[in-house]
Design an enzyme around this catalytic site. Structure first.
Site, PDB file in Angstrom:
ATOM      1  N   HIS A 302       0.845  -1.187   0.000  1.00 28.43           N
ATOM      2  CA  HIS A 302       0.000   0.000   0.000  1.00 28.43           C
ATOM      3  C   HIS A 302       0.880   1.237   0.000  1.00 28.43           C
ATOM      4  O   HIS A 302       1.940   1.232   0.619  1.00 28.43           O
ATOM      5  CB  HIS A 302      -0.914   0.012   1.237  1.00 28.43           C
ATOM      6  N   ASP A 359      -7.941  -5.429   0.116  1.00 29.05           N
ATOM      7  CA  ASP A 359      -8.439  -6.313  -0.939  1.00 29.05           C
ATOM      8  C   ASP A 359      -8.053  -7.780  -0.739  1.00 29.05           C
ATOM      9  O   ASP A 359      -8.549  -8.647  -1.444  1.00 29.05           O
ATOM     10  CB  ASP A 359      -7.902  -5.843  -2.309  1.00 29.05           C
TER      11      ASP A 359
HETATM   12  N1  CMC Z   1       4.110  -7.794  -4.810  1.00 29.80           N
HETATM   13  C1  CMC Z   1       5.452  -7.784  -4.981  1.00 29.80           C
HETATM   14  N2  CMC Z   1       6.204  -6.665  -4.855  1.00 29.80           N
HETATM   15  C2  CMC Z   1       5.579  -5.523  -4.542  1.00 29.80           C
HETATM   16  C3  CMC Z   1       4.191  -5.468  -4.328  1.00 29.80           C
HETATM   17  C4  CMC Z   1       3.450  -6.649  -4.465  1.00 29.80           C
HETATM   18  N3  CMC Z   1       2.131  -6.662  -4.282  1.00 29.80           N
HETATM   19  N4  CMC Z   1       3.841  -4.202  -4.019  1.00 29.80           N
HETATM   20  C5  CMC Z   1       4.963  -3.484  -4.043  1.00 29.80           C
HETATM   21  N5  CMC Z   1       6.024  -4.287  -4.345  1.00 29.80           N
HETATM   22  C6  CMC Z   1       7.441  -3.889  -4.392  1.00 29.80           C
HETATM   23  C7  CMC Z   1       7.778  -3.130  -5.669  1.00 29.80           C
HETATM   24  O1  CMC Z   1       8.243  -3.977  -6.674  1.00 29.80           O
HETATM   25  C8  CMC Z   1       8.841  -2.170  -5.157  1.00 29.80           C
HETATM   26  O2  CMC Z   1      10.045  -2.876  -5.022  1.00 29.80           O
HETATM   27  P1  CMC Z   1      11.461  -2.120  -5.255  1.00 29.80           P
HETATM   28  O3  CMC Z   1      11.552  -1.052  -4.206  1.00 29.80           O
HETATM   29  O4  CMC Z   1      12.502  -3.180  -5.122  1.00 29.80           O
HETATM   30  O5  CMC Z   1      11.408  -1.548  -6.653  1.00 29.80           O
HETATM   31  C9  CMC Z   1       8.381  -1.819  -3.745  1.00 29.80           C
HETATM   32  O6  CMC Z   1       7.640  -2.949  -3.303  1.00 29.80           O
HETATM   33  C10 CMC Z   1       7.505  -0.547  -3.676  1.00 29.80           C
HETATM   34  O7  CMC Z   1       6.424  -0.725  -4.586  1.00 29.80           O
HETATM   35  P2  CMC Z   1       5.768   0.452  -5.427  1.00 29.80           P
HETATM   36  O8  CMC Z   1       5.066  -0.137  -6.601  1.00 29.80           O
HETATM   37  O9  CMC Z   1       6.796   1.519  -5.693  1.00 29.80           O
HETATM   38  O10 CMC Z   1       4.752   1.016  -4.361  1.00 29.80           O
HETATM   39  P3  CMC Z   1       3.541   1.980  -4.660  1.00 29.80           P
HETATM   40  O11 CMC Z   1       3.289   2.733  -3.417  1.00 29.80           O
HETATM   41  O12 CMC Z   1       3.782   2.770  -5.896  1.00 29.80           O
HETATM   42  O13 CMC Z   1       2.318   0.983  -5.007  1.00 29.80           O
HETATM   43  C11 CMC Z   1       0.555  -0.573  -4.705  1.00 29.80           C
HETATM   44  C12 CMC Z   1       1.374   0.587  -4.085  1.00 29.80           C
HETATM   45  C13 CMC Z   1      -0.633  -0.847  -3.832  1.00 29.80           C
HETATM   46  C14 CMC Z   1       0.042  -0.113  -6.101  1.00 29.80           C
HETATM   47  C15 CMC Z   1       1.465  -1.804  -4.844  1.00 29.80           C
HETATM   48  O14 CMC Z   1       1.886  -2.257  -3.567  1.00 29.80           O
HETATM   49  C16 CMC Z   1       0.794  -2.958  -5.604  1.00 29.80           C
HETATM   50  O15 CMC Z   1       0.883  -3.008  -6.834  1.00 29.80           O
HETATM   51  N6  CMC Z   1       0.093  -3.884  -4.885  1.00 29.80           N
HETATM   52  C17 CMC Z   1      -0.663  -4.933  -5.540  1.00 29.80           C
HETATM   53  C18 CMC Z   1      -2.000  -4.376  -5.999  1.00 29.80           C
HETATM   54  C19 CMC Z   1      -2.950  -4.138  -4.835  1.00 29.80           C
HETATM   55  O16 CMC Z   1      -3.113  -4.973  -3.973  1.00 29.80           O
HETATM   56  N7  CMC Z   1      -3.619  -2.968  -4.875  1.00 29.80           N
HETATM   57  C20 CMC Z   1      -4.640  -2.621  -3.860  1.00 29.80           C
HETATM   58  C21 CMC Z   1      -4.207  -1.450  -3.021  1.00 29.80           C
HETATM   59  S1  CMC Z   1      -5.200  -1.249  -1.532  1.00 29.80           S
HETATM   60  C22 CMC Z   1      -6.778  -0.850  -2.053  1.00 29.80           C
HETATM   61  C23 CMC Z   1      -6.847   0.401  -2.841  1.00 29.80           C
HETATM   62  O17 CMC Z   1      -6.435   1.453  -2.376  1.00 29.80           O
HETATM   63  O18 CMC Z   1      -7.390   0.326  -3.925  1.00 29.80           O
END
Ligand code: CMC
Length: 424
Positions: A302, A359
């Site tokens: 998140h 989720d």
């Molecule tokens: N699985 C594997 N690696 C992950 C995941 C995951 N679900 N989420 C983040 N990472 C890693 C990512 O690869 C990155 O690694 P590094 O620093 O080595 O490059 C690090 O963690 C930070 O990730 P980010 O993508 O820069 O983080 P963000 O804040 O931009 O994205 C997120 C947040 C929720 C989009 C992301 O964690 C994600 O894609 N999660 C899976 C989708 C999900 O469950 N979304 C629902 C969010 S909660 C409900 C809502 O608000 O809608």
């Protein structure tokens, strides 16, 4: 007045600080470009406060979520969705009379114009219900044009809240080819939705208290989440003074994506895939750690929560209780728990502070209720609706609102002369 000092190209600039009621500090850069000629660069807006808001407070480090100051745990346990809608939109808990008046209004506006029913005929049966929801939400503006009078705006807010669940249920009925079931005024908000979803004209439908209460809980937990992607979209569209229905229609589209509300559908699809693959957790954990695989553990991570998502904690407990009360066993619940356990002990997830989000467990509850996977994100939208409305309302009544119009750092070609086609 407290200030921050910026050193840029040998000059020093003073920027005022803005401090919220929970001591959150922001550097006010509204005059930055005029003062310095520079802009800030913040892709994904991870460090950017786009507004002041008094609706929802989140402390991601400590796993705190409050609506209008009330902890989510208390609201989840003691309130219902209608009361939470009132709280979020009007800023205070209703008295008994206010609650009854609000509830009555919500039940009296549930029917959609008969002409709108014809729209459903045009969609293919296989069409995703989120496509239907977004266009139907926007279409409401054709029936209830925007008005300036606060009372009329309030009536449109009631209409949207009341009709959205009818549209959601009709979109499901359309997808399975069953006749639409009209709303019933004697039922509660959640019971009425279940009735429109699952009743058929041929036989009586008994609404389960356990299911209605679980639905209430799910909707409460999704009701607002400050400046997330879809809410920011609603504010972005509304900042051009687009009407409420159009702004919310855009919010539905933003919610649809798998990184946002679409994650609940993606989680169940992922769990089903792992289950079909012999519950081989480790393979998928390893894939999620491999950046080249393109696979992420859906329902994990998140932008704001870096400790735990309080909504996920509530749902994990509730999923187990609801399944037990319904006498159901779901192998996916067991699988989800195991996956969580493994990920929470894995250095990759621990070091990146990746925890289950809202989720991760919500889909298991929706499945237990008989809600099809395609409808999961619609359920999120139904829950998030009061948040979108409250944020739109707050934005429209804030005198400091300007049209949202970010800047950019241009990286394209510098000026060059046009070359006629025959000389290229
Ligand atoms: N699985 C594997 N690696 C992950 C995941 C995951 N679900 N989420 C983040 N990472 C890693 C990512 O690869 C990155 O690694 P590094 O620093 O080595 O490059 C690090 O963690 C930070 O990730 P980010 O993508 O820069 O983080 P963000 O804040 O931009 O994205 C997120 C947040 C929720 C989009 C992301 O964690 C994600 O894609 N999660 C899976 C989708 C999900 O469950 N979304 C629902 C969010 S909660 C409900 C809502 O608000 O809608």
């Amino acid at each position: 007045m407290p200030i921050a000092t910026l050193q840029l190209n040998g000059s020093s600039f003073e920027l005022p600080l803005i401090v919220g009621s929970e001591e959150e500090v922001g550097i006010d850069i509204t005059k930055l470009r005029a003062m310095t000629g520079a802009i800030v660069y913040d892709p994904g807006y991870g460090n950017t406060g786009s507004c002041e808001s008094s609706i929802t407070f989140i402390n991601g480090e400590e796993g705190i979520l409050r609506y209008r100051g009330y902890p989510i745990e208390q609201l989840a346990q003691q309130s219902d969705f209608v009361e939470v809608c009132y709280l979020i939109i009007y800023g205070k808990l209703p008295t008994k009379e206010e609650y009854e008046a609000f509830r009555t209004k919500l039940t009296r506006h549930t029917m959609i114009h008969e002409d709108m029913k014809k729209f459903f005929e045009g969609y293919p049966r296989s069409g995703h219900p989120m496509a239907v929801m977004s266009s139907m939400a926007t279409s409401l503006s054709a029936f209830y044009p925007e008005v300036d009078d606060p009372e009329e705006i309030d009536l449109n807010i009631i209409r949207l809240l009341a009709k959205f669940k009818t549209i959601a249920a009709f979109s499901y009925k359309k997808s399975i080819g069953q006749p639409y079931i009209y709303p019933r005024n004697d039922l509660s908000y959640t019971a009425d939705f279940l009735h429109m979803m699952f009743a058929v004209p041929a036989e009586p439908y008994e609404i389960s208290d356990v299911v209605a209460r679980a639905l209430d809980l799910l909707l409460i937990l999704h009701a607002d989440h400050e400046q997330n992607c879809s809410t920011s979209t609603v504010r972005m569209v509304g900042s051009s003074q687009a009407n409420l229905f159009a702004s919310v229609g855009a919010g539905v589209c933003a919610l649809w994506g798998p990184l946002h509300g679409g994650a609940n559908q993606a989680v169940i699809e992922m769990l089903e895939m792992i289950h079909a693959d012999g519950d081989n957790f480790q393979k998928y954990i390893d894939m999620a750690k491999d950046k080249d695989s393109g696979f992420r553990l859906m329902g994990f991570g998140h932008r704001v929560y870096k400790n735990f998502d309080p909504r996920a904690s509530i749902l994990k407990k509730s999923a187990a209780e609801v399944l037990e009360a319904m006498g159901q066993q779901d192998p996916l619940l067991h699988l989800a728990r195991r996956l969580e356990e493994i990920a929470l002990h894995d250095e990759f997830f621990v070091s990146r502070k990746l925890y289950p989000n809202v989720d991760f467990y919500s889909g298991i509850l929706y499945r237990a209720m008989g809600i099809p996977v395609d409808m999961f994100t619609v359920m999120f939208a139904l829950g998030r609706l009061p948040g979108w409305i409250a944020q739109w309302k707050e934005m429209r009544s804030d005198p400091s609102t300007r049209i949202n119009r970010p800047r950019q750092i241009y990286t394209g070609a510098t000026e060059r002369d046009y070359v006629p086609m025959e000389r290229r």
